[in-house]
Every structure is written in C-alpha cells, then in structure tokens.
Enzyme design. Structure first.
Site, short mmCIF file in Angstrom:
data_model
loop_
_atom_site.label_atom_id
_atom_site.label_comp_id
_atom_site.label_asym_id
_atom_site.label_seq_id
_atom_site.Cartn_x
_atom_site.Cartn_y
_atom_site.Cartn_z
N ALA A 64 49.12 42.53 37.93
CA ALA A 64 49.09 41.86 39.22
C ALA A 64 50.29 40.90 39.29
O ALA A 64 50.87 40.52 38.27
CB ALA A 64 47.79 41.10 39.40
N GLY A 109 46.31 44.61 35.91
CA GLY A 109 45.96 45.37 37.10
C GLY A 109 46.47 46.79 37.08
O GLY A 109 45.88 47.67 37.72
N GLU A 112 43.91 48.65 35.19
CA GLU A 112 42.74 48.73 36.06
C GLU A 112 42.92 49.81 37.13
O GLU A 112 41.97 50.52 37.48
CB GLU A 112 42.48 47.37 36.70
CG GLU A 112 41.99 46.33 35.69
CD GLU A 112 41.82 44.96 36.30
OE1 GLU A 112 40.67 44.52 36.45
OE2 GLU A 112 42.84 44.33 36.65
N GLU A 132 45.10 39.49 30.33
CA GLU A 132 44.75 38.37 31.20
C GLU A 132 44.36 37.09 30.45
O GLU A 132 44.64 35.98 30.93
CB GLU A 132 43.62 38.78 32.15
CG GLU A 132 44.06 39.66 33.31
CD GLU A 132 44.12 41.13 32.96
OE1 GLU A 132 44.32 41.96 33.87
OE2 GLU A 132 43.98 41.47 31.76
#
Length: 258
Positions: A64, A109, A112, A132
């Site tokens: 992200a 992300g 993910e 993260e």
C-alpha cells in the site's frame, strides 16, 4: 475507459488487469483501488478468465502507498481498509477464475492482492511478505485471514510476526504459490493455464469456484450439502447436456455458458 494507475486489456475471453504505477513500484493508493473497482465491475459476460499482474519489471505490487497513509487518522484508516477489502472481495467474488502473475515484489497489500486471486504463480525473481508490523500496523486488506487459510495458522503467524520476505521457491514450498517459472515465461504460463480452464464448461467452473469458496468456511456436512446443490443445478443447463453429449460422441464440447 482510460485509467491512470491500471491497465485493463482483453485478449479474446481472457482479461489482464495490470497495476501500472512503476515509479511507485505499483503501490496501492485510494485512486488505484477505485480504478480497480471500476475495472472489475466493467468486465463483461464474454470474459472467462482474469490475470492480475504488475507493470514494469520490478514489482507485482510492492504494498500500500505509505505516502498516503502516513498522516491519516484511525477513522480514515478504517475507511481505507474498507475500500481495500471491498475491492479484493469483489475480485474474489468474480464468477470466473482469477490468476495472479506475481512478477516481482508482492509485499503487504501486494501479497494481499495476490491472495484475493484463485491461483497464484510467481516468477523466479518474486519476493513476498507481509511487512506491516515493521511499520507498527498489521495487514488491512484481508492478508491475515486469507494467508492463514492458504498456508495454515503457524506459517501465517511466522510471516506476520517476523515480517520476513521470502523468495518464490520458499513461497512454493509452503503452499503460497502453485508454480515458479522464469520471469520471461510467467505471462505465457498464466495464459496457458487460463486456456486449459477455458476448454471446460464456464457454468461448471463458476459453480466449482462458488462451492469451494463458500464451503471452506462451513462444517463438512454443510459444505457437502452446498456441493450437492451445485451439482444438481447444473443439470438444468445447456452446457451439461452439451458436455455429456460430446463425451458420448467422442468430440470436443462446444460450451456456451448457458
């Protein structure tokens, strides 16, 4: 529609969605999520498989966009997480097979996103992880849950707690990816897998995906009942009649998705 952060291309019944922010290593920001959401909703009935990959030669999606997240509040973080969850759930809910072609870094992300796809294949240079906790947060787009369901609780905890990056060979060893192929053969490999799927009845493939996805979160008896219903409903389709007639006639089936 022209997009700024992604590309959506069609090659017959196969669509390719490319996250295309190479200067940011394809990092996911709000604008990219909204474009992905629009692209997924725009897929037509003649699309029978979707390949997801990253633009450039370094990253699938490196994570992200930290630059967007660094100053947001808890309330804004909740909204950003909800947006990511919505997009990846939409990807997971597509009635067609989705294939992640992991061509480089798939971190946070990015991993993910890959986990939201049905099948994951990686190039030899791919690196994966959920880093993260090094930022003082946890994955926010389904990573903790989809990773656990794919590789098991202990392996998922190891990756989450250590924030380790693993290479493609290790990812295959723990069941995170299905196959590892040379970088210049990755898209060819994914298209070949899609082509094999396209030979089969599209209603049956969609039903198989449905019963696996919904059955995975149920007890065995309930999941088997879901399978029984899915099996039975296909016997009202033209595809079922065509598939069985073709088998008896020893000819290829001409499925219409009806």
């Amino acid at each position: 529609m022209a997009y700024e952060n992604i590309r959506l291309e069609k090659d017959g019944p196969i669509a390719v969605l490319t996250v295309d922010r190479p200067k940011a290593l394809n990092a996911l920001n709000s604008a990219t999520f909204h474009e992905m959401d629009d692209a997924l909703r725009s897929l037509k009935d003649d699309t029978r498989a979707l390949i997801v990959t990253g633009g450039g030669d370094k990253a699938f999606v490196a994570g992200a966009d930290i630059a967007e997240m660094v100053t947001i509040s808890a309330a804004q973080a909740r909204e950003f997480s909800a947006l990511g969850h919505h997009v990846f759930q939409s990807l997971e809910n597509l009635p067609i097979p989705t294939i992640a072609a992991v061509n480089g870094f798939a971190l946070g992300g990015g991993l993910e996103l890959a986990l939201g796809c049905d099948l994951i294949y990686a190039s030899e240079k791919a690196k994966m992880g959920l880093p993260e906790v090094t930022l003082g947060v946890i994955p926010g787009f389904g990573g903790t849950q989809r990773l656990t369901r794919l590789v098991g609780r202990s392996r998922a905890k190891e990756l989450l707690f250590t924030a380790d990056r693993i290479d493609a060979a290790r990812a295959k060893e723990i069941g995170l990816v299905l196959d590892v192929v040379p970088a210049d053969k990755l898209m060819e490999h994914c298209r070949a897998v899609a082509a094999r799927i396209l030979k089969n009845g599209p209603l049956a493939v969609a039903q198989a995906k449905r019963v696996v996805e919904y059955g995975a979160d149920q007890d065995l008896r309930s999941a088997n009942e879901l399978e029984r219903q899915g099996f039975a409903v296909l016997f009202g389709s033209e595809d079922q009649r065509e598939g069985m007639a073709a088998f008896l006639a020893k000819r290829p089936a001409a499925f219409q998705g009806k």
